[in-house]
Structure formats: C-alpha cells, structure tokens
Design a protein around this motif. Structure first.
Motif, PDB file in Angstrom:
ATOM      1  N   SER A  11      73.400   1.497 -18.176  1.00 34.52           N
ATOM      2  CA  SER A  11      73.248   1.744 -19.615  1.00 34.52           C
ATOM      3  C   SER A  11      73.092   3.236 -19.905  1.00 34.52           C
ATOM      4  CB  SER A  11      72.070   0.950 -20.183  1.00 34.52           C
ATOM      5  OG  SER A  11      70.838   1.458 -19.718  1.00 34.52           O
ATOM      6  N   ALA A  60      72.253  -2.342 -28.727  1.00 33.67           N
ATOM      7  CA  ALA A  60      72.235  -2.007 -27.298  1.00 33.67           C
ATOM      8  C   ALA A  60      72.565  -0.537 -27.071  1.00 33.67           C
ATOM      9  CB  ALA A  60      73.219  -2.897 -26.537  1.00 33.67           C
ATOM     10  N   GLN A  61      73.488   0.008 -27.858  1.00 30.03           N
ATOM     11  CA  GLN A  61      73.838   1.417 -27.713  1.00 30.03           C
ATOM     12  C   GLN A  61      72.689   2.330 -28.135  1.00 30.03           C
ATOM     13  OE1 GLN A  61      77.453   1.272 -30.089  1.00 30.03           O
ATOM     14  NE2 GLN A  61      78.712   1.594 -28.235  1.00 30.03           N
ATOM     15  N   ALA A  64      70.153   2.213 -25.358  1.00 27.48           N
ATOM     16  CA  ALA A  64      70.618   2.987 -24.199  1.00 27.48           C
ATOM     17  C   ALA A  64      70.523   4.490 -24.463  1.00 27.48           C
ATOM     18  CB  ALA A  64      72.050   2.598 -23.845  1.00 27.48           C
TER      19      ALA A  64
END
Length: 195
Positions: A11, A60-61, A64
C-alpha cells in the motif's frame, strides 16, 4: 536501509504516485497536520473522507497516502535525518522534485519539535523499575556436580506496569550481565556529560 528509502508494504508503494500527484498548493497543509499530530491518525474519518473527495481518492488510497507520509516522517525523526538526506531518500523513492522540495522545507521547520515529541513518547511508555530484590542460592551437591558447590544469584524485579521478572544466573552469566550494564552506564554517562 529504512522505511524512508523503501516502503514497508504494497500500500505504501502504491501511495508514492498518489503523493506525487497530490495538489502542491494543498500539500503543505496536509504535511503540517501530519507533523503536528505525531501519530498515524492525524485526521478523523470524516476529514479523511473529505480529503478523498477533494483529491479524487478512494478511502483505501487516502489511508495508504497518510500511512506513507506518517511512515516517512516517523522514520526520518527516529533517524534524525537532515533535510538534504531526507531529500535524497525521497528522490530514491521516486517522489517528484516539487513534492520533495515541499516535504523537506516543512521538515526543516518542524524537525526539532517532531523529534522532541518522539523522544518524549518513547521515554514515557517505558515502565520504570519499582523494586529489585536478590539473594544467593548455593546448591551444595547433586548427582551432576559430584559434591561441588554451585552458587547462583536469584533476582526478582518489579516494574511500574505490574510486570515482574524472576531471573537466576550463575557466576559467568552474572559477570556477563554486569559487564553489559557497565557498558550501558558508560554510554549514559557520556550522554549526560555532553553539552
């Protein structure tokens, strides 16, 4: 090398292009918030959602990206990296030059405060010694030693977090342990005497 020179997981590797594409006009505010928070959770869930909407990133980005930035600064703080070294390591990661410049400029401004908080947090979480007791124990004879006395030192140590340690050492083990403690004491004395 370290987390600054190598992302620790997939990630973080995937977050590098996200960091490079992050709007440069908003990057200083993001970095200041991360450096001021000193933790991985510098933003509330609602703020992370808003950040994602503002920059067109998935949940999620965003996670991360924030994890990558926290990891970079935490490792830079632990290693006490000077800004030129941080810049080299960021470039080795593939961070765009303009992004790298902003990150190192903010690091110059915040490094001392950030490192001070890291030191304070690491020293406050360590339990302290509350009590130490010891006694000697001598086994006069058994079938293995054939009548020779075997002295051992028995220790009981209690920490402030409630944990207790029981140790038993023979002469050689105790000597080695004390030699290590002497080396630690020498290092502490040298640090305490430094201006």
């Amino acid at each position: 090398m370290s987390a600054v020179a190598r992302p620790q997981d997939a990630s973080e590797t995937q977050a590098i292009p996200l960091l490079c594409a992050f709007p440069l006009d908003k990057l200083p505010l993001l970095l200041q918030r991360i450096l001021a928070a000193h933790t991985a959770s510098a933003f509330t869930m609602d703020e992370e959602r808003q950040l994602g909407e503002m920059c067109g990133l998935t949940e999620a980005q965003v996670t991360a990206l924030l994890k990558l930035l926290h990891s970079i600064f935490a490792e830079a703080g632990r290693r006490r990296l000077a800004s030129p070294v941080l810049a080299q390591e960021l470039q080795a990661l593939g961070v765009a030059s303009a992004t790298c410049d902003i990150m190192t400029q903010l690091w110059v401004q915040e490094q001392t405060k950030y490192e001070a908080v890291l030191v304070e947090r690491s020293s406050h979480h360590a339990p302290t010694l509350l009590e130490a007791q010891w006694r000697l124990h001598v086994t006069m004879a058994d079938t293995a030693t054939k009548g020779t006395a075997t002295p051992t030192a028995l220790f009981h140590i209690k920490q402030s977090d409630g944990e207790g340690w029981h140790m038993q050492m023979d002469h050689g083990e105790l000597h080695q342990f004390l030699t290590q403690l002497d080396a630690i004491q020498d290092q502490l004395d040298a640090l305490a005497a430094a201006p």
